[in-house]
Enzyme design. Structure first.
Site, mmCIF file in Angstrom:
data_model
loop_
_atom_site.group_PDB
_atom_site.id
_atom_site.type_symbol
_atom_site.label_atom_id
_atom_site.label_comp_id
_atom_site.label_asym_id
_atom_site.label_seq_id
_atom_site.Cartn_x
_atom_site.Cartn_y
_atom_site.Cartn_z
ATOM 1 N NE ARG A 1 -17.434 3.176 28.081
ATOM 2 C CZ ARG A 1 -18.305 2.717 28.467
ATOM 3 N NH1 ARG A 1 -18.746 3.129 28.659
ATOM 4 N NH2 ARG A 1 -18.359 1.611 28.733
ATOM 5 C CE LYS B 1 -2.002 -1.323 3.781
ATOM 6 N NZ LYS B 1 -1.981 -2.687 3.693
ATOM 7 C CB ALA C 1 1.180 -1.170 9.038
ATOM 8 C CG HIS D 1 2.925 1.252 5.609
ATOM 9 N ND1 HIS D 1 1.555 1.996 5.230
ATOM 10 C CD2 HIS D 1 2.182 -0.387 4.852
ATOM 11 C CE1 HIS D 1 0.247 1.384 5.741
ATOM 12 N NE2 HIS D 1 0.885 0.406 5.864
ATOM 13 C CG LEU E 1 2.366 -9.585 -13.238
ATOM 14 C CD1 LEU E 1 1.140 -10.294 -13.054
ATOM 15 C CD2 LEU E 1 1.434 -8.622 -14.602
HETATM 16 P P1 IMP Z 1 -1.757 -7.467 15.857
HETATM 17 O O1 IMP Z 1 -1.896 -6.990 14.724
HETATM 18 O O2 IMP Z 1 0.477 -7.268 16.248
HETATM 19 O O3 IMP Z 1 -2.167 -7.425 17.516
HETATM 20 O O4 IMP Z 1 -1.538 -8.839 14.768
HETATM 21 C C1 IMP Z 1 -2.495 -9.851 14.637
HETATM 22 C C2 IMP Z 1 -2.559 -9.986 13.511
HETATM 23 O O5 IMP Z 1 -2.079 -9.258 12.186
HETATM 24 C C3 IMP Z 1 -1.437 -11.095 12.941
HETATM 25 O O6 IMP Z 1 -1.692 -12.575 12.315
HETATM 26 C C4 IMP Z 1 -0.643 -10.542 12.612
HETATM 27 O O7 IMP Z 1 0.546 -11.412 11.785
HETATM 28 C C5 IMP Z 1 -1.363 -9.322 11.233
HETATM 29 N N1 IMP Z 1 -0.507 -8.244 11.602
HETATM 30 C C6 IMP Z 1 -1.059 -6.947 11.968
HETATM 31 N N2 IMP Z 1 -0.427 -6.323 11.040
HETATM 32 C C7 IMP Z 1 -0.309 -6.495 10.044
HETATM 33 C C8 IMP Z 1 0.921 -5.929 8.508
HETATM 34 O O8 IMP Z 1 0.979 -4.877 9.205
HETATM 35 N N3 IMP Z 1 1.113 -6.634 7.777
HETATM 36 C C9 IMP Z 1 0.619 -8.310 7.740
HETATM 37 N N4 IMP Z 1 -0.055 -8.599 9.256
HETATM 38 C C10 IMP Z 1 -0.515 -7.932 10.028
#
Ligand code: IMP
Length: 421
Positions: free
Chosen positions: A140, A17, A40, A42, A327
C-alpha cells in the site's frame, strides 16, 4: 449482451497472445491491458513491420482503436512514453487508471541486486523491477501514475521513510540507486506526458460492458504457470496473470476465456520444466521456433508440449477454449512427442494434483509419440486442409483437456491462423 473476451497465457508466457488479441481486434470496441508490466513482450506484425509492445495493449497499433490500461498494470514510464508515441502514429487512444503503480528506477536496482544475490538459485527475472514494484503495491505504498501527474512523488517517497528503507535494501544488495531527489527529477517530465491520459478507466470499462453492442478484449501478460499464486513460486512473476486480475480491477467476469498455448512448450528464466529438451534436440526446436525473448533477447528454454501443465493452467485460469499457436514449427519432424503425464517417485501424478514447484521438480514426464508431417501448413485456413497427423495431434489435446480448440496458429503473420471461433 456485450462480449467480454479474455486472452490468457496457458503456459509460461510467450504463447503468442498478442497475435490473438490482434485477431479479435477486428471486432473489438475496447482493448484492456489488465496485468503485468514491461516484463511482457507482445510481438505483432503490422503491414510487414515487426512491433514489440511491452506495457500498452496490442490495440494501440490499430487505427483509431480505444485502449485502456488498468489499475493493476505496473507502468514503466520510459516504455509508456515510447508506446504512446507509437499509439499517436496509429491515432489510437490510450487512457490509464490513475491508480496504476509506477516502476521506479530503484525497483530495477533491487531486482538486479536480488537476482545477483541468489546466484545459481536466481529466478531469472526480466530485470524490469516488476517484483519490487508489486511488492510496494501490496504494501500500500509506492508511486502511482496520478502521483507523477500531480507532482506528489517527493512527498510520497518521504512518507514513513519509504524511500530511505528501499535505499537500505539496495545498500544491503550492493546496489547504488538513484537518490530521492534524483528520482523526483526523473519523474517530473513524465507529468506532462501522463496528464491527458489519466481517466476513470474502471468506469469506462463498465460503460462499455453495459453496452450490449460492444466487445471488450482483455489482454493478459505472462501465463498461468507464472501466476503469483497458481504458478511455480518462486519461479514466477509477481502478479496475477488470469481473470482474477480482471475481476479485481473492473468487477467483471469475461464470458470467453481464451487460453493461448504453443504446439510445444517454452520457458524463460529458472524453475522446473519437466518436458524440457536440452542439447541438439532442444537447439533444433529453438531454431525452428525462433525462440528468443521479445523483452530480453534471451534464448528460451524449449520442450515438448506438457499436457498436465497445460491442463492445470486451463483449470486455474478458468479457460473456456484454447488457441494452439505455432503448429507450423512442428512441420518436418518425422515424429515428435507430447508429455501426457508425470511420475513422481514411481507413482503416477493425478491430473487433479496441484502442480507445485516441488512436485514439478521431481516429476518425470511420460510421453506419447506422434507421427509428424512434412507438408508446409502456413497457407491452411480451415482445419480440413491440415495433414491428418496434425489433426490427430490437435484432436488428442482437445480430447484430454475437454476444451474446444477454436484457433490454430500456422505462421507468424496476422492472417496465418485457422479460426473456428
Ligand atoms: P519478472 O516478471 O521479471 O519478475 O520475472 C519472473 C519470471 O517470469 C522469470 O522467470 C521471467 O523470465 C518470467 N517472465 C516474466 N514475464 C514474462 C513474459 O512475458 N514471458 C515469459 N516469461 C516471463
Amino acid at each position: 449482451m456485450s462480449k467480454l473476451i479474455a486472452i490468457v497465457g496457458a503456459q509460461w508466457g510467450d504463447e503468442g497472445k498478442g497475435k490473438i488479441v490482434d485477431v479479435f481486434g477486428e471486432n473489438a470496441d475496447l482493448f484492456v491491458r489488465y496485468a503485468g508490466g514491461a516484463n511482457a513482450g507482445h510481438t505483432l506484425y503490422v503491414a510487414g513491420e515487426k512491433i514489440v509492445l511491452h506495457n500498452l495493449p496490442s490495440g494501440i497499433v490499430r487505427r483509431d482503436a480505444k485502449n485502456v490500461v488498468g489499475p493493476y498494470v505496473a507502468c514503466d514510464l520510459e516504455v509508456v512514453q515510447h508506446e504512446l508515441a507509437l499509439a499517436a502514429r496509429f491515432r489510437s487512444s490510450v487512457d490509464f487508471d490513475p491508480r496504476a503503480p509506477v516502476v521506479l528506477p530503484i525497483h530495477k536496482a533491487i531486482d538486479r541486486g536480488r537476482e545477483r544475490a541468489l546466484g545459481a538459485a536466481a529466478v531469472g527475472t526480466t530485470n524490469r523491477g516488476i517484483g519490487p514494484c508489486y511488492e510496494d503495491f501490496a504494501a500500500r505504498r509506492g508511486i502511482t501514475l496520478s502521483d507523477v501527474a500531480d507532482g506528489r512523488v517527493g512527498d510520497k517517497l518521504r512518507a514513513g521513510g519509504y524511500y530511505a528503507e528501499r535505499v537500505a535494501v539496495c545498500a544491503h544488495l550492493g546496489e547504488t540507486p538513484m537518490t530521492l531527489d534524483e528520482t523526483v527529477a526523473w519523474a517530473e517530465p513524465f507529468a506532462y506526458l501522463l496528464q491527458p491520459h489519466l481517466d476513470d478507466v474502471a468506469m469506462l470499462v463498465t460503460c462499455y460492458a453495459r453496452d450490449p453492442k460492444s466487445t471488450i478484449v482483455f489482454e493478459g501478460a505472462q501465463g498461468m504457470m507464472l501466476d503469483v499464486i497458481a504458478g511455480n513460486r518462486p519461479y514466477c512473476t509477481s502478479s496475477l496473470t488470469g481473470i482474477a486480475a480482471i475481476q479485481a480491477s473492473f468487477g467483471l467476469t469475461p464470458d470467453r476465456v481464451i487460453g493461448v498455448t504453443k504446439a510445444y512448450a517454452t520457458r524463460v528464466g529458472g524453475g522446473p520444466f519437466p518436458s524440457e529438451l536440452e542439447g541438439p534436440v532442444g537447439d533444433e526446436l529453438r531454431q525452428r521456433g525462433l525462440e528468443y525473448g521479445a523483452t530480453t533477447g534471451r534464448p528460451r528454454r524449449v520442450g515438448w508440449l506438457d499436457l498436465p501443465a497445460l491442463a492445470f493452467a486451463c483449470r486455474m485460469g478458468s479457460v473456456t477454449e484454447l488457441v494452439i499457436n505455432k503448429l507450423d514449427v512442428l512441420s518436418g519432424y518425422p515424429e515428435f512427442q507430447l508429455a501426457t503425464g508425470y511420475l513422481l517417485n514411481g507413482k503416477r501424478v493425478s491430473p487433479n494434483d496441484t502442480l507445485t514447484t516441488p512436485l514439478l521438480n521431481g516429476a518425470e514426464a511420460k510421453y506419447h509419440v506422434f507421427c509428424g508431417w512434412h507438408e508446409e501448413i502456413s497457407t491452411c485456413r480451415v482445419r480440413e486442409q491440415l495433414p491428418e497427423a496434425a489433426r490427430a495431434y490437435l484432436a488428442y489435446i482437445q480430447h484430454v483437456l475437454g476444451l474446444p480448440v477454436t484457433g490454430i496458429g500456422v505462421g507468424p503473420n496476422r492472417d496465418d491462423i485457422i479460426w473456428d471461433g
